[in-house]
Design a protein around this motif. Sequence first.
Motif, PDB file in Angstrom:
ATOM      1  N   PRO A 265       0.754  -1.257  -0.011  1.00  0.00           N
ATOM      2  CA  PRO A 265       0.052   0.026  -0.065  1.00  0.00           C
ATOM      3  C   PRO A 265       0.893   1.267   0.109  1.00  0.00           C
ATOM      4  CG  PRO A 265       0.223  -0.673   2.272  1.00  0.00           C
ATOM      5  CD  PRO A 265       1.193  -1.516   1.401  1.00  0.00           C
ATOM      6  N   ASP A 266       2.093   1.158  -0.130  1.00  0.00           N
ATOM      7  CA  ASP A 266       3.081   2.416  -0.180  1.00  0.00           C
ATOM      8  C   ASP A 266       2.707   3.586  -1.205  1.00  0.00           C
ATOM      9  OD1 ASP A 266       4.349   1.130   1.894  1.00  0.00           O
ATOM     10  OD2 ASP A 266       5.888   0.211   0.569  1.00  0.00           O
ATOM     11  N   ASP A 267       2.531   2.929  -2.248  1.00  0.00           N
ATOM     12  CA  ASP A 267       2.114   3.970  -3.348  1.00  0.00           C
ATOM     13  C   ASP A 267       0.594   4.284  -3.795  1.00  0.00           C
ATOM     14  OD1 ASP A 267       4.733   4.437  -3.837  1.00  0.00           O
ATOM     15  OD2 ASP A 267       4.701   2.393  -5.359  1.00  0.00           O
ATOM     16  N   LEU A 268      -0.175   3.230  -3.195  1.00  0.00           N
ATOM     17  CA  LEU A 268      -1.416   3.219  -3.456  1.00  0.00           C
ATOM     18  C   LEU A 268      -2.330   2.397  -2.474  1.00  0.00           C
ATOM     19  CD1 LEU A 268      -4.222   4.120  -5.273  1.00  0.00           C
ATOM     20  CD2 LEU A 268      -3.936   1.531  -6.359  1.00  0.00           C
ATOM     21  N   SER A 269      -3.024   2.925  -1.635  1.00  0.00           N
ATOM     22  CA  SER A 269      -3.943   2.308  -0.651  1.00  0.00           C
ATOM     23  C   SER A 269      -5.571   1.823  -1.208  1.00  0.00           C
ATOM     24  CB  SER A 269      -4.201   3.090   0.671  1.00  0.00           C
ATOM     25  OG  SER A 269      -2.778   3.339   1.309  1.00  0.00           O
ATOM     26  N   VAL A 270      -5.820   0.921  -0.650  1.00  0.00           N
ATOM     27  CA  VAL A 270      -7.108   0.261  -1.204  1.00  0.00           C
ATOM     28  C   VAL A 270      -8.092  -0.176  -0.375  1.00  0.00           C
ATOM     29  CG1 VAL A 270      -8.191  -1.345  -3.028  1.00  0.00           C
ATOM     30  CG2 VAL A 270      -5.961  -0.278  -3.770  1.00  0.00           C
ATOM     31  N   VAL A 271      -9.197   0.252  -0.410  1.00  0.00           N
ATOM     32  CA  VAL A 271     -10.367  -0.273   0.288  1.00  0.00           C
ATOM     33  C   VAL A 271     -11.516  -0.928  -0.526  1.00  0.00           C
ATOM     34  CG1 VAL A 271     -12.009   0.334   2.174  1.00  0.00           C
ATOM     35  CG2 VAL A 271      -9.986   1.333   2.152  1.00  0.00           C
ATOM     36  N   GLY A 272     -11.977  -2.003  -0.361  1.00  0.00           N
ATOM     37  CA  GLY A 272     -12.986  -2.743  -0.787  1.00  0.00           C
ATOM     38  C   GLY A 272     -14.322  -2.639  -0.187  1.00  0.00           C
ATOM     39  N   TYR A 273     -15.320  -3.516  -0.751  1.00  0.00           N
ATOM     40  CA  TYR A 273     -16.656  -3.619  -0.172  1.00  0.00           C
ATOM     41  C   TYR A 273     -17.198  -5.008  -0.452  1.00  0.00           C
ATOM     42  CZ  TYR A 273     -20.808  -1.369   1.824  1.00  0.00           C
ATOM     43  OH  TYR A 273     -21.800  -0.859   2.659  1.00  0.00           O
ATOM     44  N   ASP A 274     -17.634  -5.636   0.640  1.00  0.00           N
ATOM     45  CA  ASP A 274     -18.516  -6.808   0.717  1.00  0.00           C
ATOM     46  C   ASP A 274     -17.716  -7.891   1.596  1.00  0.00           C
ATOM     47  OD1 ASP A 274     -20.418  -6.121  -1.191  1.00  0.00           O
ATOM     48  OD2 ASP A 274     -19.384  -7.302  -2.711  1.00  0.00           O
ATOM     49  N   ASP A 275     -16.162  -7.753   1.727  1.00  0.00           N
ATOM     50  CA  ASP A 275     -15.591  -8.895   2.484  1.00  0.00           C
ATOM     51  C   ASP A 275     -15.735 -10.263   1.846  1.00  0.00           C
ATOM     52  OD1 ASP A 275     -13.814  -9.748   4.195  1.00  0.00           O
ATOM     53  OD2 ASP A 275     -15.408  -9.977   5.990  1.00  0.00           O
ATOM     54  N   ILE A 276     -15.478 -10.391   0.527  1.00  0.00           N
ATOM     55  CA  ILE A 276     -15.752 -11.903   0.238  1.00  0.00           C
ATOM     56  C   ILE A 276     -14.400 -12.517   0.572  1.00  0.00           C
ATOM     57  CG2 ILE A 276     -16.878 -11.345  -2.014  1.00  0.00           C
ATOM     58  CD1 ILE A 276     -14.394 -11.453  -3.806  1.00  0.00           C
ATOM     59  N   GLU A 277     -14.402 -13.835   0.724  1.00  0.00           N
ATOM     60  CA  GLU A 277     -13.343 -14.759   1.174  1.00  0.00           C
ATOM     61  C   GLU A 277     -12.049 -14.529   0.659  1.00  0.00           C
ATOM     62  OE1 GLU A 277     -12.550 -19.181   2.938  1.00  0.00           O
ATOM     63  OE2 GLU A 277     -14.237 -18.713   1.315  1.00  0.00           O
ATOM     64  N   LEU A 278     -11.981 -14.160  -0.862  1.00  0.00           N
ATOM     65  CA  LEU A 278     -10.709 -14.250  -1.253  1.00  0.00           C
ATOM     66  C   LEU A 278     -10.093 -12.882  -0.728  1.00  0.00           C
ATOM     67  CD1 LEU A 278      -8.807 -14.936  -3.889  1.00  0.00           C
ATOM     68  CD2 LEU A 278     -10.457 -13.453  -5.397  1.00  0.00           C
ATOM     69  N   GLY A 279     -10.603 -11.943  -0.622  1.00  0.00           N
ATOM     70  CA  GLY A 279      -9.991 -10.629  -0.014  1.00  0.00           C
ATOM     71  C   GLY A 279      -8.757 -10.758   1.156  1.00  0.00           C
ATOM     72  N   ARG A 280      -9.160 -11.672   1.859  1.00  0.00           N
ATOM     73  CA  ARG A 280      -8.063 -12.124   3.102  1.00  0.00           C
ATOM     74  C   ARG A 280      -6.852 -12.723   2.694  1.00  0.00           C
ATOM     75  NH1 ARG A 280     -11.840 -15.225   6.811  1.00  0.00           N
ATOM     76  NH2 ARG A 280     -13.221 -13.868   5.860  1.00  0.00           N
ATOM     77  N   TYR A 281      -6.920 -13.260   1.468  1.00  0.00           N
ATOM     78  CA  TYR A 281      -5.586 -14.160   0.925  1.00  0.00           C
ATOM     79  C   TYR A 281      -4.814 -13.272  -0.317  1.00  0.00           C
ATOM     80  CZ  TYR A 281      -8.247 -17.853   3.198  1.00  0.00           C
ATOM     81  OH  TYR A 281      -8.771 -18.626   4.240  1.00  0.00           O
ATOM     82  N   LEU A 282      -5.335 -12.049  -0.303  1.00  0.00           N
ATOM     83  CA  LEU A 282      -4.569 -11.314  -1.294  1.00  0.00           C
ATOM     84  C   LEU A 282      -3.188 -10.901  -0.514  1.00  0.00           C
ATOM     85  CD1 LEU A 282      -7.264  -8.913  -3.044  1.00  0.00           C
ATOM     86  CD2 LEU A 282      -6.369 -11.064  -3.747  1.00  0.00           C
ATOM     87  N   THR A 283      -2.117 -10.344  -1.541  1.00  0.00           N
ATOM     88  CA  THR A 283      -1.200  -9.579  -0.923  1.00  0.00           C
ATOM     89  C   THR A 283      -0.857  -8.488  -1.539  1.00  0.00           C
ATOM     90  OG1 THR A 283       0.007 -12.119  -0.765  1.00  0.00           O
ATOM     91  CG2 THR A 283       1.369  -9.672  -0.753  1.00  0.00           C
ATOM     92  N   PRO A 284      -1.165  -7.400  -0.733  1.00  0.00           N
ATOM     93  CA  PRO A 284      -1.675  -7.399   0.717  1.00  0.00           C
ATOM     94  C   PRO A 284      -3.032  -7.596   0.810  1.00  0.00           C
ATOM     95  CG  PRO A 284      -1.620  -5.229  -0.225  1.00  0.00           C
ATOM     96  CD  PRO A 284      -1.027  -5.978  -1.175  1.00  0.00           C
ATOM     97  N   ALA A 285      -3.375  -8.425   2.176  1.00  0.00           N
ATOM     98  CA  ALA A 285      -4.671  -8.551   2.419  1.00  0.00           C
ATOM     99  C   ALA A 285      -5.575  -7.577   2.301  1.00  0.00           C
ATOM    100  CB  ALA A 285      -4.760  -9.235   3.715  1.00  0.00           C
ATOM    101  N   LEU A 286      -6.808  -7.560   1.613  1.00  0.00           N
ATOM    102  CA  LEU A 286      -7.630  -6.367   1.482  1.00  0.00           C
ATOM    103  C   LEU A 286      -8.292  -5.669   2.842  1.00  0.00           C
ATOM    104  CD1 LEU A 286      -8.831  -4.650  -0.866  1.00  0.00           C
ATOM    105  CD2 LEU A 286     -10.785  -6.360  -1.146  1.00  0.00           C
ATOM    106  N   THR A 287      -8.070  -4.646   2.951  1.00  0.00           N
ATOM    107  CA  THR A 287      -9.079  -3.675   3.768  1.00  0.00           C
ATOM    108  C   THR A 287     -10.181  -3.524   3.150  1.00  0.00           C
ATOM    109  OG1 THR A 287      -7.337  -2.788   5.170  1.00  0.00           O
ATOM    110  CG2 THR A 287      -9.390  -1.776   5.110  1.00  0.00           C
TER     111      THR A 287
END
Length: 367
Positions: A265-287
């Motif tokens: 997230p140093d150059d770009l920070s990201v927030v999603g919506y829904d909290d699908i299961e895949l998000g926690r296994y990303l690198t970086p894990a999705l807020t």
Amino acid sequence: MIRLKDVARQSGVSVTTVSHVVNGTRRVAPATQVRVQRAIAELGYRPDSIARALKSNRSRTIGMIVTAANNPFFAEIIRGVEDHCFAHGYSLMLCNTGDADARQLSYLQALRDKRVDGLIVMTAHSGPDFLAALARQPLPTVLMDADPTSGEDIAVVNDDSRLGARLAIEHLLSRGLTDIALLTGPASHPRSRERLAGALAALEAAGLRPPASRIVATNLMADGGHDAMRRLLAGSSPPQALFAFNDLVAIGAMRAAREHGLSLPDDLSVVGYDDIELGRYLTPALTTVHQPVYELGAMASAQLIERLEHGRPLEPVLRLDPCLVVRESVRESLGEPLRESVGEPVQESAVESVNSPSSSLSPSPSH
């Protein structure tokens, strides 16, 4: 074909008695029940569900029309609906429309022909012909991902998308991020409109107004997020952060950012919506903003079954509160030490009945 009279002959009782055992319409002596059930098992008798539905005017089946059953968000909704239906002795008949008007109309008629007892409808885009046909049909109906409606015997179950968007924006602002892009859905999508309103209100409260170039509409799929991020990166400078209106869009945008050489997230920070299961296994894990998806599905079927079983009127609008799940895709504030994120919601979700604050309905146990 084995019929009731065959079972009656095998068990030595009348056809009427067999009918009472099969349909549970009158008390039958335990010994007689055992004889009838043994005859049913030996002969392999199966009740004609269509004939029973015609006779009782009940099929104990709920019809569900959805946009895309293979979308992780919809899949979890469906699981919540189906689990609650199964627990209460109802079957679920699922129709996947791809948001095609002709298929929506065709499936609506097919479900009525199958004599379903009620409907759950969750489509992102519905044409006027489908909406008019839905309003005319006589079945109790629960709408999801939809605007509130004044129709008779219709309920709407949603999350509070304005609140969810505000949580996302306030989290980014708390990390010192002010140049925030918004990756929205189509203007026709009810939840997208609410999330945009909530995000803009949170930015305005902080004295910020994003330029039009920082608001990009997507199809709410991963490829849409990828394309939208590429459009943002084609500008003079990339944003510091982005709020994607669902996790699939966030995933596509994160891929495009990496292809452009940005570090997350140093150059770009990201927030999603829904909290699908895949998000926690990303690198970086999705807020992300956790939408209580399973509970929304369970609540929709609970509303419908209460109406069918006990005649309880449908609540016009029921809402569940989302909450923020802090993981790794948003940078820490400058000068603030890194801390390990546990990836758990920072607040509990709660039920809000807009028209009936004292409603006794509550979400199913968390998935």
